[in-house]
Design a protein around this motif. Structure first.
Motif, mmCIF file in Angstrom:
data_model
loop_
_atom_site.group_PDB
_atom_site.id
_atom_site.type_symbol
_atom_site.label_atom_id
_atom_site.label_comp_id
_atom_site.label_asym_id
_atom_site.label_seq_id
_atom_site.Cartn_x
_atom_site.Cartn_y
_atom_site.Cartn_z
ATOM 1 N N UNK A 266 6.740 -34.072 13.156
ATOM 2 C CA UNK A 266 6.046 -34.361 14.285
ATOM 3 C C UNK A 266 4.629 -33.703 14.423
ATOM 4 N N UNK A 267 4.122 -33.230 13.404
ATOM 5 C CA UNK A 267 2.868 -32.559 13.433
ATOM 6 C C UNK A 267 1.793 -33.388 13.490
ATOM 7 N N UNK A 268 1.694 -34.542 12.787
ATOM 8 C CA UNK A 268 0.810 -35.677 12.767
ATOM 9 C C UNK A 268 1.135 -36.773 13.218
ATOM 10 N N UNK A 269 0.305 -37.763 13.267
ATOM 11 C CA UNK A 269 0.792 -39.112 13.763
ATOM 12 C C UNK A 269 0.713 -40.164 12.461
ATOM 13 N N UNK A 270 0.051 -39.862 11.470
ATOM 14 C CA UNK A 270 -0.049 -40.758 10.160
ATOM 15 C C UNK A 270 0.016 -39.778 8.790
ATOM 16 N N UNK A 271 0.428 -40.817 7.745
ATOM 17 C CA UNK A 271 0.766 -39.839 6.563
ATOM 18 C C UNK A 271 0.157 -40.718 5.283
ATOM 19 N N UNK A 272 -1.138 -41.279 5.660
ATOM 20 C CA UNK A 272 -1.974 -41.889 4.594
ATOM 21 C C UNK A 272 -2.556 -40.788 3.519
ATOM 22 N N UNK A 273 -2.295 -41.007 2.269
ATOM 23 C CA UNK A 273 -2.877 -40.327 1.547
ATOM 24 C C UNK A 273 -4.404 -39.683 1.755
ATOM 25 N N UNK A 274 -4.367 -38.277 1.673
ATOM 26 C CA UNK A 274 -5.714 -37.588 1.844
ATOM 27 C C UNK A 274 -6.976 -38.139 0.812
ATOM 28 N N UNK A 275 -6.563 -38.406 -0.292
ATOM 29 C CA UNK A 275 -7.356 -38.394 -1.440
ATOM 30 C C UNK A 275 -7.680 -39.930 -1.837
ATOM 31 N N UNK A 276 -6.920 -40.878 -1.647
ATOM 32 C CA UNK A 276 -7.178 -42.085 -1.909
ATOM 33 C C UNK A 276 -6.869 -43.195 -0.553
ATOM 34 N N UNK A 277 -6.529 -42.800 0.504
ATOM 35 C CA UNK A 277 -6.373 -43.575 1.506
ATOM 36 C C UNK A 277 -5.175 -44.705 1.477
ATOM 37 N N UNK B 291 5.529 -23.657 -9.095
ATOM 38 C CA UNK B 291 6.789 -23.426 -8.758
ATOM 39 C C UNK B 291 7.106 -24.173 -7.521
ATOM 40 N N UNK B 292 6.130 -24.189 -6.445
ATOM 41 C CA UNK B 292 6.319 -24.702 -5.020
ATOM 42 C C UNK B 292 6.280 -26.262 -5.390
ATOM 43 N N UNK B 293 5.579 -26.862 -6.062
ATOM 44 C CA UNK B 293 5.714 -28.324 -6.306
ATOM 45 C C UNK B 293 7.084 -28.470 -6.984
ATOM 46 N N UNK B 294 7.564 -27.728 -7.877
ATOM 47 C CA UNK B 294 8.858 -28.105 -8.534
ATOM 48 C C UNK B 294 9.780 -28.165 -7.329
ATOM 49 N N UNK B 295 9.807 -27.081 -6.487
ATOM 50 C CA UNK B 295 11.003 -26.953 -5.439
ATOM 51 C C UNK B 295 10.783 -27.929 -4.252
ATOM 52 N N UNK B 296 9.374 -28.302 -4.231
ATOM 53 C CA UNK B 296 9.595 -29.456 -3.194
ATOM 54 C C UNK B 296 8.926 -29.081 -1.852
ATOM 55 N N UNK B 297 8.385 -27.781 -1.577
ATOM 56 C CA UNK B 297 8.092 -27.486 -0.133
ATOM 57 C C UNK B 297 6.719 -27.795 0.047
ATOM 58 N N UNK B 298 5.719 -28.250 -0.567
ATOM 59 C CA UNK B 298 4.596 -28.306 -0.228
ATOM 60 C C UNK B 298 4.351 -29.272 0.903
ATOM 61 N N UNK B 299 3.532 -29.003 1.828
ATOM 62 C CA UNK B 299 3.569 -29.610 3.219
ATOM 63 C C UNK B 299 2.429 -30.670 3.063
ATOM 64 N N UNK B 300 2.961 -31.806 2.788
ATOM 65 C CA UNK B 300 2.183 -32.891 2.573
ATOM 66 C C UNK B 300 2.405 -33.662 3.784
ATOM 67 N N UNK B 301 1.303 -34.744 4.059
ATOM 68 C CA UNK B 301 1.482 -35.459 5.200
ATOM 69 C C UNK B 301 2.654 -36.101 5.429
#
Length: 198
Positions: free
Chosen positions: A91-102, A74-84
């Motif tokens: 402004x919480x982090x400095x880069x958004x490279x995928x954590x799983x594949x880089x 349900x969270x995924x469908x609504x889009x609020x998951x805190x992705x990078x």
């Protein structure tokens, strides 16, 4: 209808009385406005209003999924998951490279559909057949991938996609085995047995 709670009443009682005032708008000259007459179910439907049908409803709210998988779906469908990608925008982090594949920006679209790691997990865990089970596999996979992404982010541990796919399948098997199967058709039972899901 004229009653109002006292200032020292509990917030629960104040809220109940607030709903009573909302319900009052459904009456005209003391008569409930709906032709079918008053019932608590009809009143609740009237209060919440008409919501448009969403395409993801059957995928997310399947009885074959665990409640925690349904909720994350349900969270995924609504889009609020805190992705990078989102955290970078905040402004919480400095880069958004995928954590799983880089590779690539870690948006929901990338994480669950474009990420090579996630695609490998889904391809190995996917079972073709009964719709309800397939929908449950989607929410189960989303949950497993999101959990793995968080483990990788916070504990720096990334398991092999094949191991995660097996865990997703085992979760699915456990869920199917614990459910009441008396409502299933003979075809569904045979299909589940042929896929070693029962």
């Amino acid at each position: 209808m004229d009653y109002s709670p006292s200032p020292n009443s509990s917030w629960v009682w104040k809220r109940i009385c607030g709903v009573k005032h909302e319900i009052a708008h459904g009456y005209t000259d003391g008569i409930w406005h709906q032709q079918e007459g008053f019932s608590s179910a009809r009143c609740y439907d009237w209060l919440k209003g008409q919501a448009p049908k969403v395409q993801w409803e059957k995928v997310v709210w399947t009885g074959w999924s665990l409640p925690k998988h349904n909720f994350l779906g349900w969270l995924w469908a609504h889009g609020p998951l805190q992705t990078k990608c989102k955290l970078l925008n905040y402004g919480v982090i400095d880069e958004d490279t995928c954590q799983l594949c880089g590779m690539g920006s870690e948006s929901q679209e990338h994480l669950f559909f474009d990420c090579p790691y996630s695609r490998q997990v889904i391809q190995q865990a996917w079972v073709y057949g009964a719709k309800g089970v397939q929908y449950a596999m989607v929410t189960n996979a989303v949950y497993g991938i999101w959990q793995q992404r968080n483990t990788c982010r916070h504990e720096m541990v990334l398991v092999h996609p094949e191991w995660l796919a097996k865990r997703i399948l085992n979760d699915m098997k456990a869920r199917i085995r614990e459910r009441d199967k008396s409502h299933l058709s003979m075809f569904d039972v045979e299909w589940l047995e042929s896929k070693n899901l029962m």
